[in-house]
Design a protein around this motif. Structure first.
Motif, PDB file in Angstrom:
ATOM      1  N   GLU A  92       0.842  -1.209   0.000  1.00 31.05           N
ATOM      2  CA  GLU A  92       0.000   0.000   0.000  1.00 31.05           C
ATOM      3  C   GLU A  92       0.872   1.253   0.000  1.00 31.05           C
ATOM      4  OE1 GLU A  92      -3.138   1.319  -0.937  1.00 31.05           O
ATOM      5  OE2 GLU A  92      -3.954  -0.130   0.476  1.00 31.05           O
ATOM      6  N   HIS A  93       1.911   1.247   0.827  1.00 29.66           N
ATOM      7  CA  HIS A  93       2.819   2.394   0.885  1.00 29.66           C
ATOM      8  C   HIS A  93       3.541   2.596  -0.455  1.00 29.66           C
ATOM      9  CE1 HIS A  93       5.945   5.146   2.146  1.00 29.66           C
ATOM     10  NE2 HIS A  93       6.835   4.294   1.664  1.00 29.66           N
ATOM     11  N   LEU A  94       4.043   1.503  -1.036  1.00 27.21           N
ATOM     12  CA  LEU A  94       4.781   1.621  -2.301  1.00 27.21           C
ATOM     13  C   LEU A  94       3.874   2.086  -3.439  1.00 27.21           C
ATOM     14  CD1 LEU A  94       7.079  -1.512  -1.943  1.00 27.21           C
ATOM     15  CD2 LEU A  94       7.774   0.899  -1.812  1.00 27.21           C
ATOM     16  N   ILE A  95       2.610   1.717  -3.386  1.00 31.11           N
ATOM     17  CA  ILE A  95       1.648   2.241  -4.373  1.00 31.11           C
ATOM     18  C   ILE A  95       1.467   3.741  -4.146  1.00 31.11           C
ATOM     19  CG2 ILE A  95      -0.776   2.248  -5.070  1.00 31.11           C
ATOM     20  CD1 ILE A  95      -0.796  -0.812  -4.502  1.00 31.11           C
ATOM     21  N   LYS A  96       1.276   4.104  -2.880  1.00 28.86           N
ATOM     22  CA  LYS A  96       1.025   5.514  -2.532  1.00 28.86           C
ATOM     23  C   LYS A  96       2.164   6.432  -2.985  1.00 28.86           C
ATOM     24  CE  LYS A  96      -0.141   8.488   1.355  1.00 28.86           C
ATOM     25  NZ  LYS A  96      -0.406   8.573   2.802  1.00 28.86           N
ATOM     26  N   VAL A  97       3.403   5.947  -2.879  1.00 29.30           N
ATOM     27  CA  VAL A  97       4.549   6.780  -3.262  1.00 29.30           C
ATOM     28  C   VAL A  97       4.928   6.595  -4.734  1.00 29.30           C
ATOM     29  CG1 VAL A  97       5.430   6.938  -0.900  1.00 29.30           C
ATOM     30  CG2 VAL A  97       6.316   5.144  -2.440  1.00 29.30           C
ATOM     31  N   GLY A  98       4.132   5.832  -5.475  1.00 33.43           N
ATOM     32  CA  GLY A  98       4.330   5.707  -6.920  1.00 33.43           C
ATOM     33  C   GLY A  98       5.393   4.716  -7.361  1.00 33.43           C
ATOM     34  N   LYS A  99       5.800   3.833  -6.460  1.00 30.29           N
ATOM     35  CA  LYS A  99       6.832   2.858  -6.831  1.00 30.29           C
ATOM     36  C   LYS A  99       6.239   1.545  -7.346  1.00 30.29           C
ATOM     37  CE  LYS A  99      10.513   4.710  -4.000  1.00 30.29           C
ATOM     38  NZ  LYS A  99      11.516   4.447  -2.977  1.00 30.29           N
ATOM     39  N   MET A 100       5.001   1.246  -6.951  1.00 29.98           N
ATOM     40  CA  MET A 100       4.293   0.065  -7.457  1.00 29.98           C
ATOM     41  C   MET A 100       2.995   0.539  -8.105  1.00 29.98           C
ATOM     42  SD  MET A 100       4.878  -2.889  -4.524  1.00 29.98           S
ATOM     43  CE  MET A 100       4.065  -4.210  -5.425  1.00 29.98           C
ATOM     44  N   GLN A 101       2.523  -0.228  -9.051  1.00 30.72           N
ATOM     45  CA  GLN A 101       1.313   0.133  -9.796  1.00 30.72           C
ATOM     46  C   GLN A 101       0.071  -0.052  -8.927  1.00 30.72           C
ATOM     47  OE1 GLN A 101       0.965  -1.640 -13.686  1.00 30.72           O
ATOM     48  NE2 GLN A 101      -1.249  -1.393 -13.686  1.00 30.72           N
ATOM     49  N   GLN A 102      -0.864   0.867  -9.094  1.00 34.84           N
ATOM     50  CA  GLN A 102      -2.160   0.739  -8.435  1.00 34.84           C
ATOM     51  C   GLN A 102      -2.830  -0.535  -8.922  1.00 34.84           C
ATOM     52  OE1 GLN A 102      -4.333   1.016  -5.872  1.00 34.84           O
ATOM     53  NE2 GLN A 102      -4.059   3.234  -6.035  1.00 34.84           N
ATOM     54  N   GLY A 103      -3.535  -1.196  -8.032  1.00 38.55           N
ATOM     55  CA  GLY A 103      -4.222  -2.420  -8.420  1.00 38.55           C
ATOM     56  C   GLY A 103      -4.987  -3.004  -7.265  1.00 38.55           C
ATOM     57  N   GLY A 104      -5.192  -4.312  -7.324  1.00 42.60           N
ATOM     58  CA  GLY A 104      -5.905  -5.012  -6.276  1.00 42.60           C
ATOM     59  C   GLY A 104      -4.969  -5.434  -5.164  1.00 42.60           C
ATOM     60  N   LEU A 105      -5.460  -5.311  -3.926  1.00 40.28           N
ATOM     61  CA  LEU A 105      -4.687  -5.697  -2.752  1.00 40.28           C
ATOM     62  C   LEU A 105      -5.641  -6.362  -1.777  1.00 40.28           C
ATOM     63  CD1 LEU A 105      -2.007  -5.657  -1.228  1.00 40.28           C
ATOM     64  CD2 LEU A 105      -2.575  -3.351  -0.428  1.00 40.28           C
ATOM     65  N   GLY A 106      -5.439  -7.663  -1.584  1.00 42.51           N
ATOM     66  CA  GLY A 106      -6.310  -8.418  -0.693  1.00 42.51           C
ATOM     67  C   GLY A 106      -5.523  -9.010   0.455  1.00 42.51           C
ATOM     68  N   ARG A 107      -6.179  -9.055   1.601  1.00 40.54           N
ATOM     69  CA  ARG A 107      -5.569  -9.606   2.812  1.00 40.54           C
ATOM     70  C   ARG A 107      -6.243 -10.937   3.140  1.00 40.54           C
ATOM     71  NH1 ARG A 107      -3.043  -5.104   5.864  1.00 40.54           N
ATOM     72  NH2 ARG A 107      -3.249  -3.263   4.545  1.00 40.54           N
ATOM     73  N   TYR A 108      -5.416 -11.979   3.282  1.00 41.29           N
ATOM     74  CA  TYR A 108      -5.895 -13.323   3.592  1.00 41.29           C
ATOM     75  C   TYR A 108      -5.103 -13.875   4.762  1.00 41.29           C
ATOM     76  CZ  TYR A 108      -8.182 -13.195  -0.981  1.00 41.29           C
ATOM     77  OH  TYR A 108      -8.971 -12.841  -2.051  1.00 41.29           O
ATOM     78  N   GLU A 109      -5.600 -14.953   5.363  1.00 38.45           N
ATOM     79  CA  GLU A 109      -4.893 -15.579   6.489  1.00 38.45           C
ATOM     80  C   GLU A 109      -3.490 -16.035   6.092  1.00 38.45           C
ATOM     81  OE1 GLU A 109      -5.821 -15.897   9.702  1.00 38.45           O
ATOM     82  OE2 GLU A 109      -7.688 -14.843   9.292  1.00 38.45           O
ATOM     83  N   GLY A 110      -3.343 -16.651   4.910  1.00 40.75           N
ATOM     84  CA  GLY A 110      -2.083 -17.273   4.560  1.00 40.75           C
ATOM     85  C   GLY A 110      -1.238 -16.545   3.542  1.00 40.75           C
ATOM     86  N   TRP A 111      -1.713 -15.420   3.038  1.00 36.57           N
ATOM     87  CA  TRP A 111      -0.983 -14.701   2.002  1.00 36.57           C
ATOM     88  C   TRP A 111      -1.571 -13.312   1.817  1.00 36.57           C
ATOM     89  CZ3 TRP A 111      -4.298 -18.790   0.999  1.00 36.57           C
ATOM     90  CH2 TRP A 111      -5.468 -18.473   0.319  1.00 36.57           C
ATOM     91  N   ALA A 112      -0.895 -12.519   1.014  1.00 37.20           N
ATOM     92  CA  ALA A 112      -1.425 -11.233   0.533  1.00 37.20           C
ATOM     93  C   ALA A 112      -1.589 -11.373  -0.979  1.00 37.20           C
ATOM     94  CB  ALA A 112      -0.467 -10.098   0.867  1.00 37.20           C
ATOM     95  N   HIS A 113      -2.652 -10.817  -1.510  1.00 37.86           N
ATOM     96  CA  HIS A 113      -2.896 -10.819  -2.955  1.00 37.86           C
ATOM     97  C   HIS A 113      -2.528  -9.443  -3.488  1.00 37.86           C
ATOM     98  CE1 HIS A 113      -5.316 -11.336  -6.728  1.00 37.86           C
ATOM     99  NE2 HIS A 113      -5.363 -10.022  -6.610  1.00 37.86           N
ATOM    100  N   TYR A 114      -1.831  -9.425  -4.623  1.00 37.14           N
ATOM    101  CA  TYR A 114      -1.535  -8.173  -5.314  1.00 37.14           C
ATOM    102  C   TYR A 114      -1.746  -8.398  -6.799  1.00 37.14           C
ATOM    103  CZ  TYR A 114       1.059  -4.361  -7.485  1.00 37.14           C
ATOM    104  OH  TYR A 114       1.425  -3.292  -8.269  1.00 37.14           O
ATOM    105  N   ASP A 115      -2.396  -7.429  -7.430  1.00 36.05           N
ATOM    106  CA  ASP A 115      -2.531  -7.494  -8.885  1.00 36.05           C
ATOM    107  C   ASP A 115      -2.349  -6.104  -9.484  1.00 36.05           C
ATOM    108  OD1 ASP A 115      -5.231  -6.174  -9.423  1.00 36.05           O
ATOM    109  OD2 ASP A 115      -5.949  -7.860  -8.230  1.00 36.05           O
ATOM    110  N   VAL A 116      -2.043  -6.095 -10.768  1.00 36.52           N
ATOM    111  CA  VAL A 116      -1.732  -4.843 -11.478  1.00 36.52           C
ATOM    112  C   VAL A 116      -2.873  -4.467 -12.431  1.00 36.52           C
ATOM    113  CG1 VAL A 116       0.776  -4.987 -11.221  1.00 36.52           C
ATOM    114  CG2 VAL A 116      -0.299  -6.119 -13.163  1.00 36.52           C
ATOM    115  N   ARG A 117      -4.113  -4.555 -11.942  1.00 31.52           N
ATOM    116  CA  ARG A 117      -5.281  -4.247 -12.769  1.00 31.52           C
ATOM    117  C   ARG A 117      -5.335  -2.777 -13.187  1.00 31.52           C
ATOM    118  NH1 ARG A 117     -10.204  -5.717  -8.970  1.00 31.52           N
ATOM    119  NH2 ARG A 117      -8.717  -7.326  -8.331  1.00 31.52           N
ATOM    120  N   GLY A 118      -4.633  -1.904 -12.467  1.00 32.19           N
ATOM    121  CA  GLY A 118      -4.593  -0.493 -12.850  1.00 32.19           C
ATOM    122  C   GLY A 118      -5.610   0.382 -12.137  1.00 32.19           C
TER     123      GLY A 118
END
Length: 132
Positions: A92-118
């Motif tokens: 979330e921080h890296l997206i906010k500062v423009g270092k990672m692309q905006q997209g989907g971010l999901g929180r799960y018990e065993g992992w984090a989901h990230y996607d570059v949907r834009g």
């Protein structure tokens, strides 16, 4: 085939053994380039729990009908020694500062989901429903 210094396309293969289709390699490369930013920022390996999913595999596991995984722009990830919640916070921080692309971010018990949907999408599927 290496996509970035720390990610190979094979890491994103479907759990049923299907490789990322050639036509989706550019999508997978864009995802890997963003995950590379996370990897360098944390200084720790990023483990791909689930990357590309073939439509048949996605349906078989009850994945979302329009899952970003089917177009190779999504990954469920873990970082050894870092809580999944902290991984999501760093993304979330890296997206906010423009270092990672905006997209989907999901929180799960065993992992984090990230996607570059834009576009921004956020969800929390942890059992306790905790929102950070």
């Amino acid at each position: 085939m290496n996509l970035t210094p720390h990610f190979a396309v094979e890491e994103f293969a479907c759990h049923n053994g299907e490789q990322v289709p050639e036509s989706l390699i550019p999508n997978c490369r864009r995802l890997a380039e963003n995950l590379e930013v996370l990897r360098v920022h944390l200084g720790k390996p990023v483990v791909i729990v689930s990357g590309y999913r073939s439509p048949a595999y996605n349906k078989g596991i009850g994945g979302a009908p329009k899952s970003q995984h089917m177009t190779a722009i999504a990954a469920d990830i873990r970082v050894p020694g870092v809580s999944n919640d902290d991984v999501a916070d760093v993304i979330e921080h890296l997206i906010k500062v423009g270092k990672m692309q905006q997209g989907g971010l999901g929180r799960y018990e065993g992992w984090a989901h990230y996607d570059v949907r834009g576009t921004k999408a956020r969800w929390d599927n942890r059992r306790d429903g905790h929102r950070g």
